[in-house]
Motif scaffolding. Structure first.
Motif, mmCIF file in Angstrom:
data_model
loop_
_atom_site.group_PDB
_atom_site.id
_atom_site.type_symbol
_atom_site.label_atom_id
_atom_site.label_comp_id
_atom_site.label_asym_id
_atom_site.label_seq_id
_atom_site.Cartn_x
_atom_site.Cartn_y
_atom_site.Cartn_z
ATOM 1 N N GLY A 144 9.497 12.142 -14.601
ATOM 2 C CA GLY A 144 8.749 13.243 -15.166
ATOM 3 C C GLY A 144 8.358 14.223 -14.077
ATOM 4 O O GLY A 144 8.458 13.906 -12.904
ATOM 5 N N PRO A 145 7.960 15.433 -14.465
ATOM 6 C CA PRO A 145 7.594 15.878 -15.818
ATOM 7 C C PRO A 145 8.739 16.454 -16.642
ATOM 8 O O PRO A 145 8.498 17.039 -17.705
ATOM 9 N N PHE A 146 9.984 16.294 -16.180
ATOM 10 C CA PHE A 146 11.117 16.985 -16.798
ATOM 11 C C PHE A 146 11.739 16.141 -17.909
ATOM 12 O O PHE A 146 12.948 15.889 -17.919
ATOM 13 N N ILE A 147 10.914 15.697 -18.851
ATOM 14 C CA ILE A 147 11.366 14.769 -19.881
ATOM 15 C C ILE A 147 11.027 15.297 -21.268
ATOM 16 O O ILE A 147 10.235 16.231 -21.422
ATOM 17 N N SER A 148 11.626 14.672 -22.275
ATOM 18 C CA SER A 148 11.494 15.161 -23.648
ATOM 19 C C SER A 148 10.117 14.853 -24.235
ATOM 20 O O SER A 148 9.646 13.709 -24.147
ATOM 21 N N PRO A 149 9.488 15.834 -24.868
ATOM 22 C CA PRO A 149 8.221 15.559 -25.545
ATOM 23 C C PRO A 149 8.379 14.612 -26.724
ATOM 24 O O PRO A 149 7.403 14.006 -27.177
ATOM 25 N N HIS A 150 9.609 14.449 -27.194
ATOM 26 C CA HIS A 150 9.863 13.540 -28.318
ATOM 27 C C HIS A 150 10.020 12.092 -27.860
ATOM 28 O O HIS A 150 10.001 11.177 -28.688
ATOM 29 N N ARG A 151 10.179 11.881 -26.546
ATOM 30 C CA ARG A 151 10.385 10.536 -26.000
ATOM 31 C C ARG A 151 9.540 10.348 -24.748
ATOM 32 O O ARG A 151 9.986 9.759 -23.768
ATOM 33 N N CYS A 152 8.302 10.838 -24.798
ATOM 34 C CA CYS A 152 7.505 10.886 -23.568
ATOM 35 C C CYS A 152 6.859 9.553 -23.212
ATOM 36 O O CYS A 152 6.423 9.350 -22.072
ATOM 37 N N ASP A 211 16.049 12.760 -25.625
ATOM 38 C CA ASP A 211 16.452 12.787 -27.026
ATOM 39 C C ASP A 211 17.900 13.257 -27.143
ATOM 40 O O ASP A 211 18.320 13.725 -28.203
ATOM 41 N N ALA A 212 18.648 13.133 -26.047
ATOM 42 C CA ALA A 212 20.008 13.662 -26.001
ATOM 43 C C ALA A 212 20.936 12.931 -26.957
ATOM 44 O O ALA A 212 20.829 11.719 -27.152
ATOM 45 N N ALA A 213 21.868 13.677 -27.523
ATOM 46 C CA ALA A 213 22.939 13.090 -28.321
ATOM 47 C C ALA A 213 24.001 12.505 -27.391
ATOM 48 O O ALA A 213 23.981 12.712 -26.173
ATOM 49 N N TYR A 214 24.926 11.784 -27.981
ATOM 50 C CA TYR A 214 26.018 11.161 -27.217
ATOM 51 C C TYR A 214 26.758 12.204 -26.381
ATOM 52 O O TYR A 214 26.984 12.023 -25.182
ATOM 53 N N GLU A 215 27.126 13.327 -27.010
ATOM 54 C CA GLU A 215 27.923 14.339 -26.324
ATOM 55 C C GLU A 215 27.150 14.974 -25.174
ATOM 56 O O GLU A 215 27.712 15.227 -24.092
ATOM 57 N N ALA A 216 25.858 15.231 -25.373
ATOM 58 C CA ALA A 216 25.043 15.830 -24.307
ATOM 59 C C ALA A 216 24.898 14.868 -23.133
ATOM 60 O O ALA A 216 24.854 15.286 -21.968
ATOM 61 N N THR A 217 24.832 13.584 -23.436
ATOM 62 C CA THR A 217 24.730 12.597 -22.369
ATOM 63 C C THR A 217 26.025 12.546 -21.568
ATOM 64 O O THR A 217 26.001 12.445 -20.326
ATOM 65 N N HIS A 230 15.463 2.893 -17.570
ATOM 66 C CA HIS A 230 15.127 1.818 -18.519
ATOM 67 C C HIS A 230 15.860 1.991 -19.853
ATOM 68 O O HIS A 230 15.300 2.396 -20.861
ATOM 69 N N LEU A 231 17.146 1.642 -19.799
ATOM 70 C CA LEU A 231 18.033 1.796 -20.954
ATOM 71 C C LEU A 231 17.403 1.230 -22.229
ATOM 72 O O LEU A 231 16.769 0.177 -22.197
ATOM 73 N N PHE A 232 17.592 1.952 -23.330
ATOM 74 C CA PHE A 232 17.075 1.665 -24.673
ATOM 75 C C PHE A 232 15.642 2.167 -24.840
ATOM 76 O O PHE A 232 15.269 2.600 -25.931
ATOM 77 N N ASN A 233 14.823 2.078 -23.823
ATOM 78 C CA ASN A 233 13.428 2.503 -23.957
ATOM 79 C C ASN A 233 13.304 4.004 -23.731
ATOM 80 O O ASN A 233 13.889 4.559 -22.805
ATOM 81 N N ALA A 234 12.537 4.664 -24.609
ATOM 82 C CA ALA A 234 12.292 6.109 -24.536
ATOM 83 C C ALA A 234 13.582 6.903 -24.698
ATOM 84 O O ALA A 234 13.813 7.912 -24.018
#
Length: 398
Positions: A144-152, A211-217, A230-234
């Motif tokens: 952080g702080p460069f992370i998604s507000p939907h997965r904070c 909150d990235a989609a498969y393609e964005a990742t 921490h894969l799967f979390n957030a």
């Protein structure tokens, strides 16, 4: 743990113990070497280093029959421990956390920050960089702080911001060459450009709290992202028509996946799925530990957020989200072998080899080889930690 005594912790920590005055040979243990396990193996330590064994040379011998010797653990994602935070404004507090994790076998660690104002993070980086320069830490990780507000998760939403390259560069510069990793959400404005910036400066770009989609990742990986925080979390759940970041991060051989093996962050079946899918060469077990690690239940702060720790599980007071962990890597190792059924050699890869390679320090740590630092962990037959050596000093003497 009963029956152990703690020795000094090193140059900057109180009570520094002396280096071994003459070579010491550790004998009789099952030793995990890069090419496999040696029963009744020998490790020769001189000064701070492992040296080639010479049976003709006089040396003090230490019989560790009935034990394991594995490389010292390497944690690339840890926020604190022992009641202290790596976001503290005093070196003494930070070193308390460092000492706690050392006594649990983590001989190399990267200090992780928590979302805050940029100026505050820059000040924290300046202090942490001093501890990196004097050898107590291996680098700085900005989560952080460069992370998604939907997965904070446990990061304060009002302090989040898009990953504009100029802001990312400000933190890198504040770290004075000690920044090792930045976790960001690549789908945010400026995300891909920041991934490229980090790659150009030799700083690991990690995809997380996203909150990235498969393609964005996939785009982020092509831009240079090499770690899954921490894969799967957030991050979005793996779905059969919307695979999201999990599938993209698991399938690409360039990506190292962090896993928190505490029995809370991941169901054992999910951990096994990730471990088998990525393979033992691409997993890094981390703690994501906060202040309560090695300290106990109670009320804590994680950055500006209040956290309740009950029965060793850390959750935000407001909302109940998981807020880091109270894990130490000796527990993660034992759980991997005794609960998850992971072979000892693969557990060593996930706890020592892979993170050391990722950090670019495998020439010095991460395996038990002549010429490398004498960083090692002694475990009993039940895989409980009974000894820790760092740079030739007993931190915990067996």
């Amino acid at each position: 743990m009963p029956g152990r005594r703690a020795a000094g912790l090193g140059s900057s920590l109180p009570g520094g113990d002396r280096l071994t005055a003459e070579p010491t040979v550790l004998t009789g243990a099952r030793v995990v070497l890069p090419d496999g396990v040696v029963d009744g193996g020998r490790i020769t330590v001189e000064g701070r280093s492992i040296v080639a064994d010479d049976p003709r040379r006089p040396a003090a011998a230490r019989d560790l029959s009935g034990h394991w010797i594995v490389p010292g653990f390497v944690d690339i994602h840890v926020h604190g421990g022992g009641g202290a935070s790596f976001s503290a404004d005093r070196a003494e507090d930070i070193l308390t956390g460092v000492g706690t994790h050392r006594r649990h076998g983590t001989t190399t660690m990267v200090a992780s920050t928590v979302t805050g104002e940029l100026d505050d993070l820059a000040r924290q980086a300046a202090l942490l960089s001093e501890l990196v320069e004097q050898g107590d830490l291996a680098g700085i990780h900005f989560e952080g702080p460069f992370i998604s507000p939907h997965r904070c998760g446990a990061h304060k939403p009002s302090l989040l911001r898009d990953p504009h390259p100029s802001d990312v560069r400000k933190l890198i510069d504040a770290a004075r060459g000690t920044a090792k990793m930045v976790t960001l959400a690549p789908e945010l404005p400026g995300g891909l450009d920041s991934v490229r910036l980090l790659a150009e400066h030799g700083v690991i770009a990690a995809v997380g709290h996203t909150d990235a989609a498969y393609e964005a990742t996939l785009e982020a990986i092509e831009a240079g992202a090499t770690v899954a925080t921490h894969l799967f979390n957030a991050m979005p759940t793996l779905l059969h028509r919307q695979p999201g970041p999990v599938a993209a991060l698991l399938e690409d051989e360039r990506v190292t996946v962090e896993l928190v093996n505490d029995g809370v962050h991941l169901h054992p079946a999910v951990l096994e799925l990730a471990f088998r899918s990525a393979g033992a060469g691409r997993v890094a077990f981390i703690t994501d530990a906060m202040d309560a690690a090695g300290f106990g239940d109670g009320r804590y702060l994680l950055g500006p957020m209040e956290v309740d720790v009950t029965d060793g599980v850390a959750r935000l007071v407001e909302g109940g989200s998981i807020a880091g962990s109270t894990l130490t890597l000796d527990t993660a190792f034992k759980r991997a072998v005794t609960v998850d059924g992971i072979p000892v050699t693969d557990a060593v890869r996930a706890l020592s080899v892979n993170p050391a390679r990722l950090l670019g320090v495998y020439d010095r740590v991460g395996s038990l080889e002549p010429g490398k630092d004498a960083d090692l962990v002694v475990l009993n037959e039940a895989y409980d930690l009974v000894g820790v050596m760092r740079r030739g000093q007993w931190v915990v003497e067996p």
